[in-house]
Design a protein around this motif. Structure first.
Motif, PDB file in Angstrom:
ATOM      1  N   VAL A   1     -25.493  46.710  58.155  1.00 10.97           N
ATOM      2  CA  VAL A   1     -24.745  45.526  59.115  1.00 10.97           C
ATOM      3  C   VAL A   1     -25.750  44.931  60.260  1.00 10.97           C
ATOM      4  CG1 VAL A   1     -22.769  44.322  60.052  1.00 10.97           C
ATOM      5  CG2 VAL A   1     -22.545  45.583  58.267  1.00 10.97           C
ATOM      6  N   CYS A   2     -26.325  43.403  59.685  1.00 12.36           N
ATOM      7  CA  CYS A   2     -27.257  43.625  61.282  1.00 12.36           C
ATOM      8  C   CYS A   2     -27.273  41.824  61.398  1.00 12.36           C
ATOM      9  CB  CYS A   2     -28.467  43.763  61.319  1.00 12.36           C
ATOM     10  SG  CYS A   2     -29.634  43.926  62.240  1.00 12.36           S
ATOM     11  N   VAL A   3     -26.943  41.612  62.451  1.00  8.22           N
ATOM     12  CA  VAL A   3     -26.506  39.988  63.671  1.00  8.22           C
ATOM     13  C   VAL A   3     -28.152  39.742  63.410  1.00  8.22           C
ATOM     14  CG1 VAL A   3     -24.365  39.775  63.584  1.00  8.22           C
ATOM     15  CG2 VAL A   3     -25.973  41.037  65.597  1.00  8.22           C
ATOM     16  N   ALA A   4     -29.549  40.453  63.371  1.00  5.53           N
ATOM     17  CA  ALA A   4     -30.608  40.080  64.199  1.00  5.53           C
ATOM     18  C   ALA A   4     -31.219  38.833  63.167  1.00  5.53           C
ATOM     19  CB  ALA A   4     -31.161  40.769  65.209  1.00  5.53           C
ATOM     20  N   ARG A   5     -31.041  39.189  61.545  1.00  4.39           N
ATOM     21  CA  ARG A   5     -31.568  38.535  61.396  1.00  4.39           C
ATOM     22  C   ARG A   5     -32.785  38.579  60.878  1.00  4.39           C
ATOM     23  NH1 ARG A   5     -28.328  35.587  63.296  1.00  4.39           N
ATOM     24  NH2 ARG A   5     -29.641  33.593  63.439  1.00  4.39           N
ATOM     25  N   CYS A   6     -33.435  39.543  61.125  1.00  7.00           N
ATOM     26  CA  CYS A   6     -35.013  39.310  61.151  1.00  7.00           C
ATOM     27  C   CYS A   6     -35.948  38.560  60.204  1.00  7.00           C
ATOM     28  CB  CYS A   6     -35.570  40.651  61.605  1.00  7.00           C
ATOM     29  SG  CYS A   6     -34.919  40.950  62.974  1.00  7.00           S
ATOM     30  N   PRO A   7     -36.587  37.703  59.891  1.00  3.34           N
ATOM     31  CA  PRO A   7     -37.637  37.421  58.764  1.00  3.34           C
ATOM     32  C   PRO A   7     -38.292  38.041  57.881  1.00  3.34           C
ATOM     33  CG  PRO A   7     -37.575  35.274  60.518  1.00  3.34           C
ATOM     34  CD  PRO A   7     -36.992  37.069  61.127  1.00  3.34           C
ATOM     35  N   ILE A   8     -38.157  39.616  58.227  1.00  2.00           N
ATOM     36  CA  ILE A   8     -39.370  40.584  58.188  1.00  2.00           C
ATOM     37  C   ILE A   8     -37.790  41.509  57.191  1.00  2.00           C
ATOM     38  CG2 ILE A   8     -41.381  40.312  59.565  1.00  2.00           C
ATOM     39  CD1 ILE A   8     -39.583  42.465  61.083  1.00  2.00           C
ATOM     40  N   CYS A   9     -37.154  41.291  57.701  1.00  2.00           N
ATOM     41  CA  CYS A   9     -36.066  42.221  56.934  1.00  2.00           C
ATOM     42  C   CYS A   9     -35.182  42.101  55.406  1.00  2.00           C
ATOM     43  CB  CYS A   9     -35.203  42.821  58.089  1.00  2.00           C
ATOM     44  SG  CYS A   9     -33.845  44.479  57.359  1.00  2.00           S
ATOM     45  N   ALA A  10     -35.167  42.831  54.691  1.00  2.52           N
ATOM     46  CA  ALA A  10     -34.696  43.157  53.165  1.00  2.52           C
ATOM     47  C   ALA A  10     -33.564  44.237  53.245  1.00  2.52           C
ATOM     48  CB  ALA A  10     -36.124  43.534  52.502  1.00  2.52           C
ATOM     49  N   PHE A  11     -33.130  45.126  53.944  1.00  2.00           N
ATOM     50  CA  PHE A  11     -32.622  45.858  54.376  1.00  2.00           C
ATOM     51  C   PHE A  11     -30.513  45.008  54.753  1.00  2.00           C
ATOM     52  CE2 PHE A  11     -30.576  48.502  57.605  1.00  2.00           C
ATOM     53  CZ  PHE A  11     -29.764  49.719  56.624  1.00  2.00           C
ATOM     54  N   TYR A  12     -30.983  44.342  55.691  1.00  4.15           N
ATOM     55  CA  TYR A  12     -29.951  43.962  56.487  1.00  4.15           C
ATOM     56  C   TYR A  12     -29.187  42.981  55.731  1.00  4.15           C
ATOM     57  CZ  TYR A  12     -30.374  39.018  57.307  1.00  4.15           C
ATOM     58  OH  TYR A  12     -31.183  37.618  57.087  1.00  4.15           O
ATOM     59  N   ARG A  13     -27.416  43.425  55.735  1.00  5.64           N
ATOM     60  CA  ARG A  13     -26.152  42.095  55.353  1.00  5.64           C
ATOM     61  C   ARG A  13     -25.825  41.603  56.813  1.00  5.64           C
ATOM     62  NH1 ARG A  13     -29.615  43.326  51.799  1.00  5.64           N
ATOM     63  NH2 ARG A  13     -29.016  43.546  49.837  1.00  5.64           N
TER      64      ARG A  13
ATOM     65  N   ASN B 241     -30.679  55.389  61.057  1.00  5.49           N
ATOM     66  CA  ASN B 241     -31.118  54.036  61.713  1.00  5.49           C
ATOM     67  C   ASN B 241     -29.606  53.148  61.365  1.00  5.49           C
ATOM     68  OD1 ASN B 241     -34.629  55.041  62.140  1.00  5.49           O
ATOM     69  ND2 ASN B 241     -32.928  54.212  63.967  1.00  5.49           N
ATOM     70  N   GLY B 242     -30.599  51.994  61.794  1.00  2.00           N
ATOM     71  CA  GLY B 242     -28.834  50.964  60.931  1.00  2.00           C
ATOM     72  C   GLY B 242     -29.362  49.676  61.992  1.00  2.00           C
ATOM     73  N   GLY B 243     -28.656  48.191  61.703  1.00  2.00           N
ATOM     74  CA  GLY B 243     -28.346  47.371  62.113  1.00  2.00           C
ATOM     75  C   GLY B 243     -27.776  47.161  63.354  1.00  2.00           C
ATOM     76  N   PHE B 244     -27.656  46.285  64.469  1.00  2.00           N
ATOM     77  CA  PHE B 244     -26.793  45.559  64.886  1.00  2.00           C
ATOM     78  C   PHE B 244     -25.893  44.862  64.122  1.00  2.00           C
ATOM     79  CE2 PHE B 244     -31.181  43.726  67.511  1.00  2.00           C
ATOM     80  CZ  PHE B 244     -32.337  44.794  66.974  1.00  2.00           C
ATOM     81  N   ASN B 245     -24.743  46.200  64.796  1.00  2.00           N
ATOM     82  CA  ASN B 245     -22.961  46.063  63.988  1.00  2.00           C
ATOM     83  C   ASN B 245     -22.663  45.812  64.741  1.00  2.00           C
ATOM     84  OD1 ASN B 245     -21.491  46.243  63.088  1.00  2.00           O
ATOM     85  ND2 ASN B 245     -21.300  47.704  61.265  1.00  2.00           N
TER      86      ASN B 245
ATOM     87  N   HIS C 281     -35.142  36.891  66.814  1.00  2.00           N
ATOM     88  CA  HIS C 281     -33.618  37.547  67.889  1.00  2.00           C
ATOM     89  C   HIS C 281     -33.232  38.969  68.251  1.00  2.00           C
ATOM     90  CE1 HIS C 281     -32.409  33.543  66.246  1.00  2.00           C
ATOM     91  NE2 HIS C 281     -32.958  33.783  64.569  1.00  2.00           N
ATOM     92  N   LYS C 282     -34.947  39.618  68.474  1.00  2.00           N
ATOM     93  CA  LYS C 282     -34.716  41.026  68.696  1.00  2.00           C
ATOM     94  C   LYS C 282     -35.602  40.679  70.382  1.00  2.00           C
ATOM     95  CE  LYS C 282     -36.646  44.054  65.553  1.00  2.00           C
ATOM     96  NZ  LYS C 282     -36.450  44.891  64.268  1.00  2.00           N
ATOM     97  N   LEU C 283     -35.348  42.410  70.889  1.00  2.00           N
ATOM     98  CA  LEU C 283     -35.932  42.516  72.245  1.00  2.00           C
ATOM     99  C   LEU C 283     -37.416  42.117  72.130  1.00  2.00           C
ATOM    100  CD1 LEU C 283     -36.403  46.535  72.249  1.00  2.00           C
ATOM    101  CD2 LEU C 283     -36.336  44.892  70.375  1.00  2.00           C
TER     102      LEU C 283
HETATM  103  S1  SF4 Z   1     -31.233  45.462  60.003  1.00  2.00           S
HETATM  104 FE1  SF4 Z   1     -34.163  45.745  61.954  1.00  2.00          FE
HETATM  105  S2  SF4 Z   1     -35.324  44.646  61.081  1.00  2.00           S
HETATM  106 FE2  SF4 Z   1     -32.983  44.678  59.814  1.00  2.00          FE
HETATM  107  S3  SF4 Z   1     -32.538  42.516  60.678  1.00  2.00           S
HETATM  108 FE3  SF4 Z   1     -31.887  43.986  61.781  1.00  2.00          FE
HETATM  109  S4  SF4 Z   1     -33.022  43.958  63.623  1.00  2.00           S
HETATM  110 FE4  SF4 Z   1     -33.670  43.506  62.685  1.00  2.00          FE
END
Ligand code: SF4
Length: 357
Positions: free
Chosen positions: A59-71, A105-109, A186-188
């Motif tokens: 779970v991540c609220v950063a929604r990075c355009p490079i990321c295929a991992f987050y939901r 590691n994980g996302g911004f939950n 949306h990240k640091l």
């Molecule tokens: S998991 Fe990391 S890379 Fe993926 S959207 Fe979240 S902060 Fe960005």
């Protein structure tokens, strides 16, 4: 320039402008110069850790355009692992595979508390006391410190007290703001990443530093990033490894928007690794991160300035979801090192050699 001229220029100290110009040189000359300097300054060893990778939450609220991992939160595929489940998996991997490191590691939950992380680290230490925990990135520390209204110091001290041994190097991307605005808006920012790393090192928590390349960056951004990593290491000595990570555009927003159509060519991978060595010299090991480049290119990168293969990476989910596959046994990584004419060694998280292979 000949490899000898490149090596001599590197040894006398490259300026940023000179390092940028190296991208115009022949990649084989760069590789040869970087390999020569690696052997001279570091010897012929190639190290890696036997580790397991577990994502505590996607779970991540950063929604990075490079990321295929987050939901996003509430997504049907969103998950958060119970601390006991993670601990059980680590204990199993320790006894059956001999892993000595958990990379977690994980996302911004937004639903996770500091107590969740403390329980996670304590549960792992109870179940597998011999396994080092390499955990939340500077980006996660920054996000959670804001979520919990705590200082970075407080978060880092509580994590350390609960069992965190080291910090993984992710979230650095490329420090230059014009690139971050595109790849991780949306990240640091880069300066914050470096400030948190410096504080962590001062608190006795070493870390890696990554660099995500092969998207919209230019050579000057790569060079600027590597110089900032070098300066951080000169200030603190707390970096363990520099890991250039090749971007995979598949299943990412950058890919869908057509900003990056395909992964960077292998020649660029070689130049990035070689130039990293030519700048970092004896300050820091450089990784051939086979998870992102593929195993077939890894031995070539070891002949271009790299001297660490990161780890066995059992159970790698982040890159698997972007089209990359899994793990490698210690024997497989040792074979990659030997293919490059090098002596493989298993190391621990802190880069102490455990066993020559
Ligand atoms: S998991 Fe990391 S890379 Fe993926 S959207 Fe979240 S902060 Fe960005």
């Amino acid at each position: 320039m000949t490899p000898r001229e490149i090596a001599e220029a590197a040894l006398s100290g490259l300026s940023a402008g000179e390092a940028v110009k190296l991208f115009d040189e022949d990649f084989m000359a760069l590789a040869k110069a970087a390999e020569e300097l690696t052997l001279k300054l570091w010897g012929d060893s190639v190290t890696f850790v036997n580790n397991i990778v577990i994502n505590y939450s996607n779970v991540c609220v950063a929604r990075c355009p490079i990321c295929a991992f987050y939901r996003p939160p509430k997504h049907p595929e969103a998950y958060t692992r119970a601390p006991e489940d993670v601990a059980k998996a680590v204990a199993e991997a320790s006894s059956s595979l001999g892993v000595t490191e958990l990379h977690v590691n994980g996302g911004f939950n937004p639903e996770l508390s500091v107590e969740y992380f403390e329980e996670l680290f304590r549960a792992v230490k109870r179940a597998a006391p011999g396994v080092a925990i390499k955990g939340p990135t500077m980006a996660e520390v920054d996000y959670y410190s804001r979520l919990w209204r705590m200082s970075w110091r407080e978060v880092l001290e509580r994590f350390k007290e609960a069992g965190l041994d080291a910090i993984s190097g992710g979230g650095a991307e490329i420090f230059a703001e014009e690139v971050r605005r595109v790849v991780s808006p949306h990240k640091l920012d880069g300066e914050t990443w470096l400030n948190i790393a410096e504080l962590a090192h001062k608190l006795g928590i070493p870390s890696n530093a990554t660099m995500l390349y092969g998207h919209v960056e230019r050579p000057e951004h790569v060079v600027d990033h590597i110089f900032k990593v070098k300066e951080l290491q000169e200030r603190t000595g707390g970096l363990l490894l520099f890991i250039p990570v090749k971007f995979s555009p598949y299943n990412t927003e950058l890919g869908r928007r057509g900003l990056v159509a395909a992964p960077a060519p292998a020649v660029y991978d070689i130049k990035v690794v070689a130039i990293a060595r030519l700048i970092l010299l004896d300050k820091l090991k450089v990784a051939a991160y086979w998870v992102s480049t593929g195993k077939r290119l890894a031995s070539t990168l070891l002949k271009a300035g790299a001297n660490d293969l990161v780890g066995t990476m059992y159970n790698e989910a982040v890159l698997a979801s972007a089209g990359m596959r899994g793990a490698a046994s210690p024997e497989e990584l040792a074979a990659i090192a030997r293919e490059a004419g090098r002596r493989p060694a298993l190391r621990d998280t802190f880069h102490r050699v455990l066993r020559w292979l």
